[in-house]
Design a protein around this motif. Structure first.
Motif, mmCIF file in Angstrom:
data_model
loop_
_atom_site.group_PDB
_atom_site.id
_atom_site.type_symbol
_atom_site.label_atom_id
_atom_site.label_comp_id
_atom_site.label_asym_id
_atom_site.label_seq_id
_atom_site.Cartn_x
_atom_site.Cartn_y
_atom_site.Cartn_z
ATOM 1 N N GLU A 46 116.217 -0.125 34.522
ATOM 2 C CA GLU A 46 115.186 0.189 35.505
ATOM 3 C C GLU A 46 113.759 -0.403 35.058
ATOM 4 N N ALA A 47 112.900 -0.635 36.289
ATOM 5 C CA ALA A 47 111.533 -0.898 36.036
ATOM 6 C C ALA A 47 110.590 -0.056 35.708
ATOM 7 N N VAL A 48 109.693 -0.152 34.833
ATOM 8 C CA VAL A 48 108.678 0.798 34.021
ATOM 9 C C VAL A 48 107.350 0.492 34.799
ATOM 10 N N ALA A 49 106.841 -0.565 34.182
ATOM 11 C CA ALA A 49 105.459 -1.185 34.306
ATOM 12 C C ALA A 49 105.355 -2.416 34.372
ATOM 13 N N SER A 50 104.354 -3.211 34.774
ATOM 14 C CA SER A 50 104.054 -4.496 34.565
ATOM 15 C C SER A 50 102.787 -4.833 34.650
ATOM 16 N N ILE A 51 102.390 -6.025 34.237
ATOM 17 C CA ILE A 51 100.794 -6.458 34.336
ATOM 18 C C ILE A 51 101.096 -7.887 34.381
ATOM 19 N N THR A 52 99.933 -8.445 35.287
ATOM 20 C CA THR A 52 99.968 -9.988 35.578
ATOM 21 C C THR A 52 98.723 -10.537 35.326
ATOM 22 N N PRO A 54 96.476 -14.336 35.782
ATOM 23 C CA PRO A 54 95.202 -13.615 35.544
ATOM 24 C C PRO A 54 94.538 -12.443 36.380
ATOM 25 N N ASN A 55 95.306 -12.216 37.246
ATOM 26 C CA ASN A 55 94.390 -11.359 38.165
ATOM 27 C C ASN A 55 94.567 -9.973 37.826
ATOM 28 N N SER A 56 95.229 -9.546 36.640
ATOM 29 C CA SER A 56 95.159 -8.209 36.062
ATOM 30 C C SER A 56 95.954 -7.093 36.856
ATOM 31 N N PHE A 57 96.649 -7.593 37.721
ATOM 32 C CA PHE A 57 97.422 -6.565 38.803
ATOM 33 C C PHE A 57 98.452 -5.986 37.827
ATOM 34 N N THR A 58 98.451 -4.491 37.943
ATOM 35 C CA THR A 58 99.179 -3.695 37.249
ATOM 36 C C THR A 58 100.085 -2.714 38.355
ATOM 37 N N PHE A 59 101.344 -2.324 37.725
ATOM 38 C CA PHE A 59 102.293 -1.719 38.749
ATOM 39 C C PHE A 59 102.889 -0.596 37.915
ATOM 40 N N TYR A 95 112.661 -2.565 27.157
ATOM 41 C CA TYR A 95 112.618 -3.930 26.981
ATOM 42 C C TYR A 95 111.330 -4.565 27.530
ATOM 43 N N CYS A 96 111.057 -5.496 26.838
ATOM 44 C CA CYS A 96 109.844 -6.301 27.310
ATOM 45 C C CYS A 96 110.321 -7.489 27.849
ATOM 46 N N ALA A 97 109.808 -8.243 29.038
ATOM 47 C CA ALA A 97 110.270 -9.431 29.660
ATOM 48 C C ALA A 97 109.204 -10.092 30.069
ATOM 49 N N ALA A 98 109.250 -11.349 30.106
ATOM 50 C CA ALA A 98 108.148 -12.243 30.538
ATOM 51 C C ALA A 98 108.592 -13.222 31.658
ATOM 52 N N GLY A 99 107.653 -13.481 32.711
ATOM 53 C CA GLY A 99 108.102 -14.423 33.694
ATOM 54 C C GLY A 99 106.803 -15.293 34.106
ATOM 55 N N PRO A 100 106.911 -16.418 34.238
ATOM 56 C CA PRO A 100 105.554 -17.445 34.804
ATOM 57 C C PRO A 100 105.388 -17.281 36.178
ATOM 58 N N ARG A 101 105.346 -15.899 36.769
ATOM 59 C CA ARG A 101 104.935 -15.746 38.307
ATOM 60 C C ARG A 101 104.544 -14.176 38.566
ATOM 61 N N GLN A 102 104.469 -13.985 39.483
ATOM 62 C CA GLN A 102 104.038 -12.453 40.004
ATOM 63 C C GLN A 102 105.218 -12.398 41.001
ATOM 64 N N PRO A 103 105.753 -11.218 40.509
ATOM 65 C CA PRO A 103 106.734 -10.749 41.576
ATOM 66 C C PRO A 103 106.201 -10.679 42.988
ATOM 67 N N ARG A 104 107.433 -11.009 43.852
ATOM 68 C CA ARG A 104 106.997 -10.844 45.448
ATOM 69 C C ARG A 104 107.095 -9.612 45.982
ATOM 70 N N VAL A 105 107.992 -8.669 45.269
ATOM 71 C CA VAL A 105 108.249 -7.254 45.657
ATOM 72 C C VAL A 105 108.359 -6.572 44.640
ATOM 73 N N TYR A 106 107.512 -5.226 45.005
ATOM 74 C CA TYR A 106 107.559 -4.100 43.732
ATOM 75 C C TYR A 106 108.490 -2.899 44.262
ATOM 76 N N PRO A 107 109.153 -2.490 43.444
ATOM 77 C CA PRO A 107 109.179 -2.452 41.938
ATOM 78 C C PRO A 107 109.728 -3.816 41.780
ATOM 79 N N PHE A 108 109.480 -4.650 40.577
ATOM 80 C CA PHE A 108 109.957 -5.624 40.216
ATOM 81 C C PHE A 108 111.371 -5.599 39.827
ATOM 82 N N ARG A 109 111.965 -6.876 39.533
ATOM 83 C CA ARG A 109 113.422 -6.954 39.277
ATOM 84 C C ARG A 109 113.814 -7.623 38.348
#
Length: 126
Positions: A46-52, A54-59, A95-109
């Motif tokens: 399950e998703a917990v938290a994310s940060i993107t 350059p815009n510093s968006f957090t979820f 788990y930590c995961a990385a992706g070169p994009r901002q998720p379109r939908v939250y919670p991220f998948r």
């Protein structure tokens, strides 16, 4: 190639705190999202938290909102997950995961991320 390595798990008593670290490498683009997931025995990841950047968006998911804080240190290519007031139900492999994009939908998948760490165990127990 984008790669991530987690660290910082352990055993903590209920109400205690832990800080997880996610060191990433191989990032060459402009947009990068680092996400934290967790998986408890017998449950789905399950998703917990994310940060993107350059815009510093957090979820944050509702379950951890107000208790966990995600931050980043761009100079060290590291993202941190500060966990406070931990509860037994927070016990899981994180788990930590990385992706070169901002998720379109939250919670991220899971599909939003390309690279995964090996996971770090967090156990909250007295």
């Amino acid at each position: 190639q984008l790669r991530v390595v987690e660290s910082g798990g352990g055993l903590v008593q209920p109400g205690g705190s832990l800080r997880l670290s996610c060191a990433y490498s191989g990032f060459t683009g402009n947009t990068l999202t680092i996400g934290w997931f967790r998986q408890a025995p017998g449950k789905e990841r399950e998703a917990v938290a994310s940060i993107t950047r350059p815009n510093s968006f957090t979820f944050y998911t509702e379950e951890i909102q107000g208790r966990f804080t995600i931050t980043r240190d761009n100079a060290k290519n590291t993202v941190y997950l500060e966990m406070e007031n931990l509860k037994p139900e927070d016990t899981a492999v994180y788990y930590c995961a990385a992706g070169p994009r901002q998720p379109r939908v939250y919670p991220f998948r899971v599909d939003d991320f390309d690279s995964w760490g090996q996971g770090t165990q967090v156990t909250v127990s007295s």
